[in-house]
Motif scaffolding. Sequence first.
Motif, short mmCIF file in Angstrom:
data_model
loop_
_atom_site.label_atom_id
_atom_site.label_comp_id
_atom_site.label_asym_id
_atom_site.label_seq_id
_atom_site.Cartn_x
_atom_site.Cartn_y
_atom_site.Cartn_z
N MET A 32 55.16 42.04 40.93
CA MET A 32 55.71 43.40 40.98
C MET A 32 56.13 43.81 42.39
SD MET A 32 53.36 45.73 38.41
CE MET A 32 51.77 44.92 38.51
N ARG A 33 55.44 43.28 43.40
CA ARG A 33 55.65 43.73 44.77
C ARG A 33 57.11 43.50 45.21
NH1 ARG A 33 51.62 40.92 48.03
NH2 ARG A 33 50.13 42.27 46.92
N GLY A 34 57.71 44.55 45.74
CA GLY A 34 59.08 44.47 46.22
C GLY A 34 60.13 44.74 45.17
N GLN A 35 59.70 44.93 43.92
CA GLN A 35 60.64 45.20 42.82
C GLN A 35 60.82 46.72 42.66
OE1 GLN A 35 62.25 42.94 40.93
NE2 GLN A 35 61.32 41.20 41.98
N PRO A 36 62.02 47.18 42.32
CA PRO A 36 62.17 48.59 41.97
C PRO A 36 61.38 48.88 40.70
CG PRO A 36 64.19 47.38 41.53
CD PRO A 36 63.29 46.43 42.26
N LEU A 37 60.97 50.13 40.54
CA LEU A 37 60.09 50.48 39.42
C LEU A 37 60.72 50.14 38.07
CD1 LEU A 37 57.36 51.70 38.72
CD2 LEU A 37 58.45 53.95 38.64
N ASP A 38 62.05 50.36 37.94
CA ASP A 38 62.69 50.09 36.65
C ASP A 38 62.85 48.60 36.37
OD1 ASP A 38 64.67 49.49 38.43
OD2 ASP A 38 66.11 50.98 37.69
N ALA A 39 62.53 47.75 37.36
CA ALA A 39 62.53 46.31 37.12
C ALA A 39 61.17 45.85 36.60
CB ALA A 39 62.88 45.56 38.40
N VAL A 40 60.16 46.71 36.73
CA VAL A 40 58.80 46.39 36.28
C VAL A 40 58.56 46.89 34.86
CG1 VAL A 40 56.35 46.83 36.74
CG2 VAL A 40 57.91 46.36 38.63
N MET A 41 59.18 48.04 34.54
CA MET A 41 59.00 48.64 33.21
C MET A 41 60.22 49.47 32.87
SD MET A 41 56.41 51.82 34.08
CE MET A 41 55.65 51.02 35.50
N THR A 61 54.40 58.91 26.12
CA THR A 61 55.74 58.35 26.09
C THR A 61 55.67 56.83 25.97
OG1 THR A 61 57.88 58.30 27.25
CG2 THR A 61 55.91 58.15 28.61
N ALA A 62 56.62 56.25 25.28
CA ALA A 62 56.63 54.79 25.09
C ALA A 62 57.37 54.13 26.26
CB ALA A 62 57.30 54.43 23.78
N ILE A 63 56.77 53.10 26.83
CA ILE A 63 57.44 52.30 27.85
C ILE A 63 57.39 50.84 27.42
CG2 ILE A 63 56.86 53.91 29.72
CD1 ILE A 63 54.75 51.83 30.62
N ALA A 64 58.40 50.10 27.82
CA ALA A 64 58.46 48.67 27.53
C ALA A 64 58.31 47.91 28.84
CB ALA A 64 59.78 48.31 26.86
N THR A 65 57.49 46.89 28.85
CA THR A 65 57.30 46.08 30.05
C THR A 65 58.34 44.97 30.07
OG1 THR A 65 55.78 44.49 29.03
CG2 THR A 65 54.83 46.55 29.86
N GLN A 66 58.50 44.38 31.23
CA GLN A 66 59.47 43.30 31.37
C GLN A 66 59.02 42.02 30.69
OE1 GLN A 66 62.52 43.86 32.51
NE2 GLN A 66 61.82 45.98 32.67
N ARG A 67 57.75 41.96 30.27
CA ARG A 67 57.25 40.79 29.55
C ARG A 67 57.34 40.97 28.03
NH1 ARG A 67 54.05 37.86 33.27
NH2 ARG A 67 55.22 37.93 35.22
N GLY A 68 58.02 42.02 27.60
CA GLY A 68 58.23 42.21 26.16
C GLY A 68 57.21 43.08 25.48
#
Length: 339
Positions: A32-41, A61-68
């Motif tokens: 996660m480090r160095g990634q913009p927040l919307d790249a993490v979730m 609220t529903a959020i989706a992670t980058q791992r599906g």
Amino acid sequence: MPVAILVLDPAGTVLLANAAAERLLNMSERAMRGQPLDAVMALPSDYGSRRAGLDFAAFDTAIATQRGGRVRVDFTEVAMPDHPGWRIVTLHPAAASRGLAQPDRVPARAATGAAAMLAHEIKNPLSGIRGAAQLLAGTPQGEAATLPDLIIDEVDRIAALIDRMQDFTDTRPCVVEPINIYPLLDHARRLACAGFAREVRFEERFDPSLPLVNANRDAVLQILVNLLKNAAEATVHQADRRIILATTYRHGMAASAGAGKPRRPLPIELAVIDNGPGAPDDIVDQLFDPFVSGKPEGRGLGLALVDKLARDMGGIAQYAREGSPEMTVLRILLPRATS
């Protein structure tokens, strides 16, 4: 910290993430480090419309992670004191919104269910009592000697059922006071370990800084014992039976405890979590209604009483299936003591 936390630098990229965030997002801090927040979730839908410099919150609220993965959370983003431009994001798993939109959980169908249940649960044992009494008059002494025990058992069963139903007729105001919740949690756990949960492994996930709660001691203890008993019964077929007792302070949480009652802060959360299969899907929306149960032998009064007691204290009860692997979470949200 028991809550998932991410620290964002002035550029909006993730600098730090705690262990709870790694578990919730199924992603390591290094990734996660160095990634913009919307790249993490995937961010809440109204996140982009927030006003610059102001805090942001989106509850349930529903959020989706980058791992599906996909999870419902309470999402908050606040400024970091003394560090201009830096932000702190917290992600708290949110209980299902069902229940919050249904402040009164005793609809007309519950009255119909009550009539049907009373007809079944009282008429049947009375038939047994009548038959046993008839047999006493004309059966041999040896066989008749066991029939009084049958009568006593059936009468006791009726009395116990009526006693439990009477808990719902108590309309006296619930006397609340500032209390420390932890002695009650410990007492309830010890009661469970000495009886119905002797073979269950307990875990504790407590917020050590939890303030006093405005509640009634007897009501809270009754709630905890009911929830622990349900959790123990739900895990009976699990190879590794687990119950987790958790407490959390939920900033910004507010709800109404009933129709016509104002929304009020309910930041004190008590949770009983188990690794059982959860409630059947077809009764989830009615889980806190009287006479609704997913157990063949259940009366459907335990969770209904939990809901009533929580509301009497100005709080609410919630049910959810959360985590990976999924676990059953029953939450009680209560007001903080003001003095």
